[in-house]
Motif scaffolding. Structure first.
Motif, short mmCIF file in Angstrom:
data_model
loop_
_atom_site.label_atom_id
_atom_site.label_comp_id
_atom_site.label_asym_id
_atom_site.label_seq_id
_atom_site.Cartn_x
_atom_site.Cartn_y
_atom_site.Cartn_z
N ASN A 283 0.81 -1.22 0.00
CA ASN A 283 0.00 0.00 0.00
C ASN A 283 0.84 1.27 0.00
O ASN A 283 0.34 2.34 0.34
N ILE A 284 2.11 1.18 -0.36
CA ILE A 284 3.02 2.33 -0.34
C ILE A 284 3.54 2.58 -1.75
O ILE A 284 3.99 1.65 -2.43
N VAL A 285 3.48 3.84 -2.18
CA VAL A 285 3.96 4.24 -3.49
C VAL A 285 5.05 5.29 -3.29
O VAL A 285 4.79 6.37 -2.73
N TYR A 286 6.26 5.00 -3.76
CA TYR A 286 7.34 5.98 -3.76
C TYR A 286 7.53 6.51 -5.17
O TYR A 286 7.57 5.73 -6.14
N VAL A 287 7.65 7.84 -5.27
CA VAL A 287 7.79 8.49 -6.57
C VAL A 287 9.03 9.35 -6.55
O VAL A 287 9.15 10.28 -5.73
N GLU A 288 9.99 9.06 -7.44
CA GLU A 288 11.19 9.87 -7.60
C GLU A 288 10.89 11.04 -8.54
O GLU A 288 10.21 10.88 -9.56
N LEU A 289 11.44 12.21 -8.21
CA LEU A 289 11.23 13.40 -9.01
C LEU A 289 12.45 13.69 -9.88
O LEU A 289 13.59 13.52 -9.43
N ALA A 290 12.21 14.13 -11.09
CA ALA A 290 13.29 14.44 -12.01
C ALA A 290 14.01 15.72 -11.59
O ALA A 290 13.54 16.48 -10.72
N ASP A 291 15.18 15.96 -12.21
CA ASP A 291 15.91 17.19 -11.96
C ASP A 291 15.01 18.39 -12.21
O ASP A 291 14.22 18.41 -13.17
N GLY A 292 15.13 19.39 -11.36
CA GLY A 292 14.29 20.57 -11.49
C GLY A 292 13.05 20.53 -10.62
O GLY A 292 12.35 21.54 -10.49
#
Length: 341
Positions: A283-292
């Protein structure tokens, strides 16, 4: 005006009316005197589910973990764990502050360790220069790994290495319910790998408070003594225990629904430019963010858009599903997240 969608954690749930009614009706007594029948029933039920001889109620998961650790490791001892484990990352330095023990954090793969890593980390006995390896702590599911589920064979292998070397094993099973629901592995099969097992009632199960530690009948008095020392001797705790019993009956069977909601969010965000979604197991979602992009700015924009989320670093956000968030709200949250980039 956006309706708020709270995905910060599965701890934000509100007890439903039927759970509050069960709490109000609970038969209670003074548990310090061993006279609260409802908490005794909960402890028996959890011990049964985990295949252990005894279980003990704690107000919080941190207290449960730390009592289990303190009963098995002390000053100058070393506790082996994965680097992102809750017991070292989110418990206020309790390992050293309370027990004088030190952590031996190992870099894992999505929160999991290998048997070879654990074997290499165990200090050789008889050398006065080294701390004594006393305890292995494993976390299932691994929160910072993304709600990762330990495969049973791997957990058995890793715990076997520790036990053969004379170490005790503590399983931080705050979300062990989710691990079992996702894998189909019985709770007792996971728990058989460890000497002590903590489980949480106030995360995916939605109770307002409470955790338990399951262990052997011989070991339970040590936990009870440390619970008292930590301030965890409660009186009419049956009101909280009743919420736990309700959660086990009504909320445990539906955990797979939360996993499906997390997958809905992950699928909806998978093709959004600037985002990289980690694999979802529970039930856990990790989202990486792009540069900027940075998590602090994004979280601010999300709050203004009516989505509450968490972060795990400057370029990572965390979304956690639970029974208070409907499937369609998860779809709406994904749309709002994409619109805030």
């Amino acid at each position: 005006m956006h309706l708020p969608i709270d995905l910060r954690s599965d701890t934000v749930t509100r007890a439903p009316a039927a759970m509050r009614e069960a709490m109000a009706r609970a038969e209670v007594g003074d548990d310090v005197y061993g006279e609260d029948p409802t908490v005794a029933l909960l402890e028996r039920r959890v011990a049964e589910l985990l295949g252990k001889e005894a279980a003990l109620f704690f107000p919080t998961g941190t207290m449960a973990n730390q009592a289990a650790i303190g009963a098995q490791a002390g000053p100058g001892d070393e506790v082996i764990c994965e680097a992102g484990a809750h017991v070292v990352a989110f418990e206020g330095g309790a390992l050293s502050a309370l027990w004088g023990a030190q952590a031996r954090p190992l870099p894992g793969q999505r929160g999991l360790l290998s048997a070879a890593q654990v074997a290499a980390a165990i200090q050789p006995p008889g050398n006065d220069h080294f701390p004594a390896s006393r305890l292995l702590c494993v976390e299932n599911t691994a929160n910072r790994g993304g709600g990762t589920v330990w495969p049973l064979a791997l957990l058995e292998e890793v715990s076997g290495v520790a036990h053969r070397a004379g170490l005790a094993v503590h399983l931080d099973g705050a979300r062990l319910w989710n691990a079992s629901a996702a894998s189909g592995v019985a709770l007792a099969d996971y728990a058989a790998c460890a000497d002590t097992v903590s489980v949480c009632l106030s995360k995916g199960l939605g109770a307002p408070a409470g955790s338990l530690v399951a262990t052997s009948a011989e070991f339970a008095p040590k936990l009870r003594r440390l619970r008292k020392r930590l301030g965890g001797g409660l009186r009419q705790v049956g009101h909280l225990a009743a919420a736990g019993l309700y959660a086990l009956e009504h909320h445990l069977p539906r955990l797979a629904e939360d996993h499906e909601k997390a997958r809905r969010i992950a699928t909806a965000l998978a093709d959004v430019p600037g985002l990289s979604v980690a694999p979802v197991e529970t039930n856990i979602v990790y989202v990486e963010l792009a540069d900027g992009l940075d998590s602090a700015s994004l979280l601010h924009r999300l709050r203004e858009a009516g989505v509450l989320a968490g972060s795990d670093g400057p370029r990572k956000i965390r979304l956690v599903t639970h029974f208070d968030v409907a499937p369609e709200a998860c779809d709406e949250a994904a749309r709002r997240i994409a619109g805030c980039l």
